[in-house]
Design an enzyme around this catalytic site. Sequence first.
Site, PDB file in Angstrom:
ATOM      1  N   HIS A 295      -3.512   4.148  -2.288  1.00  0.00           N
ATOM      2  CA  HIS A 295      -4.433   3.223  -1.632  1.00  0.00           C
ATOM      3  C   HIS A 295      -5.045   3.856  -0.382  1.00  0.00           C
ATOM      4  CE1 HIS A 295      -1.539   0.266  -3.559  1.00  0.00           C
ATOM      5  NE2 HIS A 295      -2.685  -0.109  -4.080  1.00  0.00           N
TER       6      HIS A 295
ATOM      7  N   GLU B 168      -8.318   6.204 -10.169  1.00  0.00           N
ATOM      8  CA  GLU B 168      -8.393   6.484 -11.604  1.00  0.00           C
ATOM      9  C   GLU B 168      -7.075   6.205 -12.323  1.00  0.00           C
ATOM     10  OE1 GLU B 168      -9.812  10.475 -12.048  1.00  0.00           O
ATOM     11  OE2 GLU B 168     -11.913   9.879 -11.754  1.00  0.00           O
ATOM     12  N   LYS B 169      -6.014   5.923 -11.579  1.00  0.00           N
ATOM     13  CA  LYS B 169      -4.745   5.591 -12.243  1.00  0.00           C
ATOM     14  C   LYS B 169      -4.937   4.390 -13.168  1.00  0.00           C
ATOM     15  CE  LYS B 169      -0.125   3.838 -11.555  1.00  0.00           C
ATOM     16  NZ  LYS B 169      -0.435   2.485 -12.071  1.00  0.00           N
TER      17      LYS B 169
ATOM     18  N   LEU C  84       0.814  -1.213   0.000  1.00  0.00           N
ATOM     19  CA  LEU C  84       0.000   0.000   0.000  1.00  0.00           C
ATOM     20  C   LEU C  84       0.850   1.266   0.000  1.00  0.00           C
ATOM     21  CD1 LEU C  84      -2.807  -0.970   2.561  1.00  0.00           C
ATOM     22  CD2 LEU C  84      -2.668  -1.442   0.106  1.00  0.00           C
ATOM     23  N   HIS C  85       0.375   2.256  -0.763  1.00  0.00           N
ATOM     24  CA  HIS C  85       0.994   3.584  -0.795  1.00  0.00           C
ATOM     25  C   HIS C  85      -0.090   4.631  -0.578  1.00  0.00           C
ATOM     26  CE1 HIS C  85      -0.679   3.769  -4.815  1.00  0.00           C
ATOM     27  NE2 HIS C  85       0.028   2.713  -5.188  1.00  0.00           N
TER      28      HIS C  85
ATOM     29  N   SER D  50       2.750   0.721  -6.723  1.00  0.00           N
ATOM     30  CA  SER D  50       3.604  -0.254  -6.040  1.00  0.00           C
ATOM     31  C   SER D  50       4.823  -0.581  -6.881  1.00  0.00           C
ATOM     32  CB  SER D  50       2.809  -1.528  -5.747  1.00  0.00           C
ATOM     33  OG  SER D  50       1.639  -1.220  -5.017  1.00  0.00           O
TER      34      SER D  50
END
Length: 283
Positions: free
Chosen positions: A39, A150-151, A35-36, A188
């Site tokens: 997220h 939306e990435k 997770l970044h 990630s």
Amino acid sequence: MTAPILRSLAELRAKTTTWHRNGETIGVVPTMGALHEGHLSLAQAAKQGCDRVIVTIFVNPKQFNNPEDLANYPRTEHEDAQKLAPYGVDAIYVPDPQEIYPEGFSTTVSVAGLTDVMEGPFRPGHFEGVATVVAKLFLQTQADRAYFGEKDYQQLLVVRRMARDLNIPIEVIGCPTVREPSGLAMSSRNLLLSPQGLKVAEQMNGVMQQVADDLAKGADFAKLAQDAKETLLNVGFSEVEYVDLRCAETLESLSSATQPARLFVTAWADGVRLIDNIPVNPA
């Protein structure tokens, strides 16, 4: 305090059944872990929009074409739980593989049309893997709302269509891409970049923004796309798979920005495949 980690469908259903019985709404954030901030922004949006929030972590083998890619995908469950702690998540669902794909599992969910372009040809079977696992997670969590970044815009549209077509009673909500100060979309996969590779990757968003600005002024896309590919290669990308302009709702190919559109770019830097997209205002 970290949220409880649930590994079985029985544990999960015990929670969700009680929450629904109490009239509470449930939000789900499906992830593959590592997770970044992107997220975490989805967890935050879910918490703001729902009474209860489940974050799922499952590295889905069915959406990887390359076994090496699957093996190298970062798995950081303990760190992920720590990162989620400040967001008041109610449960982290980390299903054992047999909870998702039990012995004899033989069903695949396939969404036609939206998956025939861009990522589809480059990653055969990828969207079938995504649609299948997300359908299962929607049904297992019994969530009222699901939050996606939306990435992965094509994925967002595929999931939304899948839920609609299968009458799964869930609202699929898209949230804005979270970016580094350089404009690089958080991913990630960025963890796999060397310092030099990161410098190359950080050039992508600036190139995209220039194309979007020119499109908004009425420029034709074909020449802009070719120039963008050359620029990306010149700044250090090893390969540019595509630079595409698509309708924001149907993913129909566009030659100019005559309607709400998205600009999509996929390119390789430092052995890492990077994808990004941005909205384009009609000219």
